[in-house]
Scaffold this motif. Structure first.
Motif, PDB file in Angstrom:
ATOM      1  N   ASP A   1       0.826  -1.204   0.000  1.00 14.54           N
ATOM      2  CA  ASP A   1       0.000   0.000   0.000  1.00 14.54           C
ATOM      3  C   ASP A   1       0.859   1.251   0.000  1.00 14.54           C
ATOM      4  O   ASP A   1       1.997   1.260   0.478  1.00 14.54           O
ATOM      5  N   ASN A   2       0.291   2.314  -0.554  1.00 11.04           N
ATOM      6  CA  ASN A   2       0.848   3.655  -0.430  1.00 11.04           C
ATOM      7  C   ASN A   2      -0.329   4.594  -0.138  1.00 11.04           C
ATOM      8  O   ASN A   2      -1.469   4.137  -0.028  1.00 11.04           O
ATOM      9  N   PRO A   3      -0.107   5.878   0.023  1.00 11.71           N
ATOM     10  CA  PRO A   3      -1.232   6.768   0.357  1.00 11.71           C
ATOM     11  C   PRO A   3      -2.390   6.700  -0.636  1.00 11.71           C
ATOM     12  O   PRO A   3      -3.558   6.834  -0.247  1.00 11.71           O
ATOM     13  N   PHE A   4      -2.095   6.464  -1.912  1.00 12.63           N
ATOM     14  CA  PHE A   4      -3.154   6.405  -2.925  1.00 12.63           C
ATOM     15  C   PHE A   4      -4.025   5.159  -2.732  1.00 12.63           C
ATOM     16  O   PHE A   4      -5.253   5.227  -2.761  1.00 12.63           O
ATOM     17  N   THR A   5      -3.377   4.001  -2.537  1.00  6.66           N
ATOM     18  CA  THR A   5      -4.156   2.771  -2.365  1.00  6.66           C
ATOM     19  C   THR A   5      -4.879   2.755  -1.024  1.00  6.66           C
ATOM     20  O   THR A   5      -5.987   2.227  -0.911  1.00  6.66           O
ATOM     21  N   MET A   6      -4.265   3.346   0.003  1.00  3.91           N
ATOM     22  CA  MET A   6      -4.921   3.401   1.313  1.00  3.91           C
ATOM     23  C   MET A   6      -6.174   4.264   1.255  1.00  3.91           C
ATOM     24  O   MET A   6      -7.190   3.947   1.878  1.00  3.91           O
ATOM     25  N   ARG A   7      -6.109   5.336   0.491  1.00  5.67           N
ATOM     26  CA  ARG A   7      -7.289   6.180   0.313  1.00  5.67           C
ATOM     27  C   ARG A   7      -8.402   5.392  -0.366  1.00  5.67           C
ATOM     28  O   ARG A   7      -9.571   5.483   0.013  1.00  5.67           O
ATOM     29  N   GLY A   8      -8.027   4.587  -1.346  1.00  4.87           N
ATOM     30  CA  GLY A   8      -9.019   3.743  -2.008  1.00  4.87           C
ATOM     31  C   GLY A   8      -9.578   2.688  -1.080  1.00  4.87           C
ATOM     32  O   GLY A   8     -10.771   2.381  -1.119  1.00  4.87           O
ATOM     33  N   ASN A   9      -8.716   2.126  -0.214  1.00  8.96           N
ATOM     34  CA  ASN A   9      -9.191   1.127   0.740  1.00  8.96           C
ATOM     35  C   ASN A   9     -10.234   1.707   1.683  1.00  8.96           C
ATOM     36  O   ASN A   9     -11.239   1.057   1.999  1.00  8.96           O
ATOM     37  N   ILE A  10      -9.988   2.929   2.139  1.00  7.37           N
ATOM     38  CA  ILE A  10     -10.930   3.575   3.058  1.00  7.37           C
ATOM     39  C   ILE A  10     -12.272   3.795   2.377  1.00  7.37           C
ATOM     40  O   ILE A  10     -13.334   3.540   2.952  1.00  7.37           O
ATOM     41  N   LEU A  11     -12.227   4.248   1.120  1.00  3.00           N
ATOM     42  CA  LEU A  11     -13.475   4.462   0.383  1.00  3.00           C
ATOM     43  C   LEU A  11     -14.238   3.155   0.232  1.00  3.00           C
ATOM     44  O   LEU A  11     -15.456   3.102   0.447  1.00  3.00           O
ATOM     45  N   HIS A  12     -13.539   2.073  -0.125  1.00  5.51           N
ATOM     46  CA  HIS A  12     -14.229   0.812  -0.394  1.00  5.51           C
ATOM     47  C   HIS A  12     -14.686   0.106   0.882  1.00  5.51           C
ATOM     48  O   HIS A  12     -15.573  -0.745   0.824  1.00  5.51           O
ATOM     49  N   GLU A  13     -14.109   0.468   2.018  1.00  2.00           N
ATOM     50  CA  GLU A  13     -14.649  -0.058   3.269  1.00  2.00           C
ATOM     51  C   GLU A  13     -16.095   0.389   3.461  1.00  2.00           C
ATOM     52  O   GLU A  13     -16.906  -0.299   4.067  1.00  2.00           O
ATOM     53  N   ARG A  14     -16.422   1.549   2.908  1.00  2.00           N
ATOM     54  CA  ARG A  14     -17.772   2.091   3.062  1.00  2.00           C
ATOM     55  C   ARG A  14     -18.744   1.523   2.030  1.00  2.00           C
ATOM     56  O   ARG A  14     -19.927   1.385   2.304  1.00  2.00           O
ATOM     57  N   VAL A  15     -18.241   1.213   0.847  1.00  2.00           N
ATOM     58  CA  VAL A  15     -19.154   0.832  -0.237  1.00  2.00           C
ATOM     59  C   VAL A  15     -19.156  -0.662  -0.532  1.00  2.00           C
ATOM     60  O   VAL A  15     -20.017  -1.138  -1.272  1.00  2.00           O
ATOM     61  N   ASP A  16     -18.211  -1.411   0.038  1.00  2.00           N
ATOM     62  CA  ASP A  16     -18.088  -2.833  -0.300  1.00  2.00           C
ATOM     63  C   ASP A  16     -18.849  -3.763   0.642  1.00  2.00           C
ATOM     64  O   ASP A  16     -18.637  -4.971   0.613  1.00  2.00           O
ATOM     65  N   GLN A  17     -19.709  -3.210   1.470  1.00  2.00           N
ATOM     66  CA  GLN A  17     -20.499  -4.061   2.349  1.00  2.00           C
ATOM     67  C   GLN A  17     -21.656  -4.668   1.560  1.00  2.00           C
ATOM     68  O   GLN A  17     -22.495  -3.936   1.029  1.00  2.00           O
ATOM     69  N   PRO A  18     -21.715  -6.009   1.445  1.00  2.42           N
ATOM     70  CA  PRO A  18     -22.798  -6.628   0.672  1.00  2.42           C
ATOM     71  C   PRO A  18     -24.162  -6.253   1.234  1.00  2.42           C
ATOM     72  O   PRO A  18     -24.337  -6.114   2.444  1.00  2.42           O
ATOM     73  N   GLY A  19     -25.109  -6.072   0.339  1.00  2.64           N
ATOM     74  CA  GLY A  19     -26.468  -5.745   0.758  1.00  2.64           C
ATOM     75  C   GLY A  19     -27.198  -5.036  -0.356  1.00  2.64           C
ATOM     76  O   GLY A  19     -26.663  -4.828  -1.453  1.00  2.64           O
ATOM     77  N   SER A  20     -28.438  -4.681  -0.110  1.00  2.05           N
ATOM     78  CA  SER A  20     -29.237  -3.982  -1.114  1.00  2.05           C
ATOM     79  C   SER A  20     -30.106  -2.949  -0.423  1.00  2.05           C
ATOM     80  O   SER A  20     -30.397  -3.049   0.772  1.00  2.05           O
ATOM     81  N   ASP A  21     -30.492  -1.942  -1.184  1.00  4.02           N
ATOM     82  CA  ASP A  21     -31.410  -0.931  -0.680  1.00  4.02           C
ATOM     83  C   ASP A  21     -32.185  -0.345  -1.847  1.00  4.02           C
ATOM     84  O   ASP A  21     -31.837  -0.555  -3.021  1.00  4.02           O
ATOM     85  N   LEU A  22     -33.216   0.361  -1.535  1.00  5.29           N
ATOM     86  CA  LEU A  22     -34.064   0.993  -2.541  1.00  5.29           C
ATOM     87  C   LEU A  22     -33.865   2.494  -2.525  1.00  5.29           C
ATOM     88  O   LEU A  22     -33.846   3.118  -1.456  1.00  5.29           O
ATOM     89  N   ARG A  23     -33.704   3.057  -3.726  1.00  4.57           N
ATOM     90  CA  ARG A  23     -33.665   4.504  -3.891  1.00  4.57           C
ATOM     91  C   ARG A  23     -34.775   4.877  -4.856  1.00  4.57           C
ATOM     92  O   ARG A  23     -34.593   4.837  -6.073  1.00  4.57           O
ATOM     93  N   GLY A  24     -35.924   5.176  -4.309  1.00  4.65           N
ATOM     94  CA  GLY A  24     -37.083   5.382  -5.157  1.00  4.65           C
ATOM     95  C   GLY A  24     -37.470   4.075  -5.795  1.00  4.65           C
ATOM     96  O   GLY A  24     -37.740   3.092  -5.112  1.00  4.65           O
ATOM     97  N   ASP A  25     -37.457   4.033  -7.142  1.00  9.14           N
ATOM     98  CA  ASP A  25     -37.797   2.796  -7.841  1.00  9.14           C
ATOM     99  C   ASP A  25     -36.557   2.064  -8.345  1.00  9.14           C
ATOM    100  O   ASP A  25     -36.637   1.205  -9.210  1.00  9.14           O
ATOM    101  N   ILE A  26     -35.392   2.401  -7.778  1.00  7.07           N
ATOM    102  CA  ILE A  26     -34.132   1.767  -8.167  1.00  7.07           C
ATOM    103  C   ILE A  26     -33.637   0.885  -7.027  1.00  7.07           C
ATOM    104  O   ILE A  26     -33.478   1.343  -5.897  1.00  7.07           O
ATOM    105  N   ARG A  27     -33.406  -0.402  -7.341  1.00  2.84           N
ATOM    106  CA  ARG A  27     -32.811  -1.308  -6.358  1.00  2.84           C
ATOM    107  C   ARG A  27     -31.310  -1.328  -6.565  1.00  2.84           C
ATOM    108  O   ARG A  27     -30.827  -1.543  -7.680  1.00  2.84           O
ATOM    109  N   VAL A  28     -30.564  -1.092  -5.504  1.00  2.00           N
ATOM    110  CA  VAL A  28     -29.105  -1.036  -5.572  1.00  2.00           C
ATOM    111  C   VAL A  28     -28.526  -2.233  -4.831  1.00  2.00           C
ATOM    112  O   VAL A  28     -28.779  -2.420  -3.636  1.00  2.00           O
TER     113      VAL A  28
END
Length: 204
Positions: A31-58
């Motif tokens: 890792d370097n600062p660039f990859t660590m920044r990416g790791n932090i971002l993906h810790e937030r978005v890589d959690q499996p699951g689904s949700d609804l945003r209006g009529d869009i299932r994510v």
């Protein structure tokens, strides 16, 4: 047939074939600062699951595969619209790069989704965190063809177990593998991976 190729390998290969080989052939990572920044971002978005945003299932962290291309991986997010559209969304911690590596990775995800769901996926989006904006990506015939060529190149590299020679240029300063790759040195015989003979292994 070799094991399925990671979709992320296309992004790595597009950035630098030697980087891709170090990661996906030699299992090297740092890792370097660039990859660590990416790791932090993906810790937030890589959690499996689904949700609804209006009529869009994510669907988040959705597993992907393509038997035709021998690819596997997962998407950061896939939107399933009520009108039948499927839109993959990739999250990136940096701004848009001059190279099309991110677009190539996203297009590979779309090809997997087309095979999995039997429908057309004409476009997706990349969310660039610094700008907090989505950038649409159209999966043109040229981009799809580039995915096919890149997969073939990676497959050939993995089958031959050959580490591409180093290319010392402006990309290297941002690469987390710089101190392991040593691109300033000439190519070495060790760049060709040769497994130890079975007899030699048995003697230990």
């Amino acid at each position: 047939m070799i094991d399925p190729i990671a979709i992320s390998a296309l992004q790595h290969w597009s950035y630098c074939p030697r980087q891709a080989a170090l990661i996906h052939l030699d299992d090297v990572w740092s890792d370097n600062p660039f990859t660590m920044r990416g790791n932090i971002l993906h810790e937030r978005v890589d959690q499996p699951g689904s949700d609804l945003r209006g009529d869009i299932r994510v669907e988040r962290a959705l597993p992907l595969f393509s038997r035709r291309l021998n690819l596997s991986g997962r998407a950061d997010a896939v939107e399933f619209h009520q009108d039948g559209r499927i839109v993959p969304v990739e999250y990136k911690s940096g701004r848009r790069k001059a190279r099309a590596a991110d677009d190539l990775q996203l297009c590979a995800q779309a090809l997997c989704l087309e095979e999995m769901f039997g429908c057309s996926v004409p476009e997706g989006a990349i969310f660039h965190a610094p700008d907090r904006r989505r950038r649409p990506v159209v999966f043109t015939a040229a981009l799809r063809a580039t995915v096919g060529r890149t997969v073939a190149d990676i497959a050939a590299m993995l089958a031959s177990r050959t580490l591409p020679p180093p290319v010392y240029d402006a990309r290297c300063k941002d690469c987390s593998l710089l101190h392991l790759c040593l691109p300033e040195l000439p190519a070495r015989p060790a760049d060709l991976f040769t497994p130890a003979p079975e007899a030699a292994c048995a003697s230990f």
